[in-house]
Design a protein around this motif. Sequence first.
Motif, mmCIF file in Angstrom:
data_model
loop_
_atom_site.group_PDB
_atom_site.id
_atom_site.type_symbol
_atom_site.label_atom_id
_atom_site.label_comp_id
_atom_site.label_asym_id
_atom_site.label_seq_id
_atom_site.Cartn_x
_atom_site.Cartn_y
_atom_site.Cartn_z
ATOM 1 N N GLY A 128 0.825 -1.188 0.000
ATOM 2 C CA GLY A 128 0.000 0.000 0.000
ATOM 3 C C GLY A 128 0.867 1.249 0.000
ATOM 4 O O GLY A 128 1.966 1.261 0.562
ATOM 5 N N ILE A 129 0.389 2.300 -0.634
ATOM 6 C CA ILE A 129 1.068 3.593 -0.621
ATOM 7 C C ILE A 129 0.313 4.482 0.359
ATOM 8 O O ILE A 129 -0.811 4.924 0.084
ATOM 9 C CB ILE A 129 1.082 4.235 -2.020
ATOM 10 N N GLY A 130 0.905 4.688 1.531
ATOM 11 C CA GLY A 130 0.276 5.508 2.559
ATOM 12 C C GLY A 130 0.671 6.971 2.406
ATOM 13 O O GLY A 130 1.848 7.281 2.206
ATOM 14 N N THR A 131 -0.319 7.855 2.489
ATOM 15 C CA THR A 131 -0.075 9.294 2.331
ATOM 16 C C THR A 131 -0.983 10.075 3.273
ATOM 17 O O THR A 131 -1.875 9.512 3.915
ATOM 18 C CB THR A 131 -0.375 9.759 0.895
ATOM 19 N N ARG A 132 -0.757 11.373 3.324
ATOM 20 C CA ARG A 132 -1.727 12.235 3.992
ATOM 21 C C ARG A 132 -2.905 12.467 3.051
ATOM 22 O O ARG A 132 -2.740 12.487 1.820
ATOM 23 C CB ARG A 132 -1.071 13.567 4.394
ATOM 24 N N ILE B 27 7.930 13.029 6.033
ATOM 25 C CA ILE B 27 8.010 12.290 4.780
ATOM 26 C C ILE B 27 6.669 12.442 4.081
ATOM 27 O O ILE B 27 5.662 12.796 4.703
ATOM 28 C CB ILE B 27 8.342 10.791 4.998
ATOM 29 N N GLU B 28 6.657 12.186 2.783
ATOM 30 C CA GLU B 28 5.443 12.440 2.003
ATOM 31 C C GLU B 28 4.635 11.194 1.685
ATOM 32 O O GLU B 28 3.465 11.286 1.316
ATOM 33 C CB GLU B 28 5.835 13.151 0.702
ATOM 34 N N ALA B 29 5.258 10.042 1.813
ATOM 35 C CA ALA B 29 4.550 8.784 1.550
ATOM 36 C C ALA B 29 5.307 7.648 2.214
ATOM 37 O O ALA B 29 6.491 7.771 2.540
ATOM 38 C CB ALA B 29 4.442 8.532 0.043
ATOM 39 N N VAL B 30 4.607 6.534 2.424
ATOM 40 C CA VAL B 30 5.237 5.302 2.909
ATOM 41 C C VAL B 30 4.766 4.160 2.032
ATOM 42 O O VAL B 30 3.681 4.220 1.437
ATOM 43 C CB VAL B 30 4.886 5.004 4.391
ATOM 44 N N VAL B 31 5.581 3.134 1.950
ATOM 45 C CA VAL B 31 5.192 1.923 1.215
ATOM 46 C C VAL B 31 5.362 0.744 2.165
ATOM 47 O O VAL B 31 6.463 0.473 2.645
ATOM 48 C CB VAL B 31 6.049 1.736 -0.052
#
Length: 267
Positions: A115-119, A177-181
């Motif tokens: 999954g690509i986690g973001t705000r 940070i701007e995203a997590v994987v």
Amino acid sequence: MTLTRRLALAMGASLLALATTAQAQDALRVGAYPANPPWQNQNEDGTFEGFEVDIVTEIASRMGRTVEIQPYDFRALFVATASGRADMVISSLTITDERLEAQSFTQPYVEGALGIGTREGAGIDSLDDLNGKVVGAIATSFGETYLKEHEADAGYAELRSYDTVANMLTDLQNGRIEAVVNDEVGLRYAFQQMQGLTVGGAIQTGELFAMMMPKDSPLLEEVNGHISDMKSDGTMARLYESWLGAAPAEGSVTVTPMPVPTSASGN
């Protein structure tokens, strides 16, 4: 104290020691990353719960053994099996050819995705959207490996490694940070308790989750056989639905008995 009394006490102490030793030998030693719901999570009282916790507990029961679960940092899981300190480890671990060189895996029981986690509102929905972004991943995880292998496609500005999911998601929430994987299911579960975060998109990798064991463990075939039985008798499907909220797909790895894998494809 009479000699008879002393002998009786000594014999009782010896029997107690033998019983304690036997009980310890019967325990299946399981290592787990302690903050990885719904796969496993350590509660405030020290107990573990989760989908994979229920699986290993059921396996131990079918082996006539107890189960002892110990918390480890993610990277330490690999040391725990390699050193023989753990009979197996759980933590939504992906079978990879590289890992199979030094470890053994049971058959898979879940096909995962990243999954690509973001705000919320970040507009980051795919691998391409990571271009120029600062991205986080758990050190040595499948997500980190995937990002490194696809650096040219993603074009991220920086990849930051984290030892814990909590620290990684806190940095995401605070804008460091701007995203997590990471594992998609785990991210969606975590974001139910974290405001302002969402799974923008998923990367279908075909990764297969399984239990990792010491290389050529003498317990491997027995454990794998119990997993096959759990798939055949419906136990695995019941546990899956209980923790993931939906029945597993017909013909999926969750319900299909398989041999011990010799490659990342699970075959």
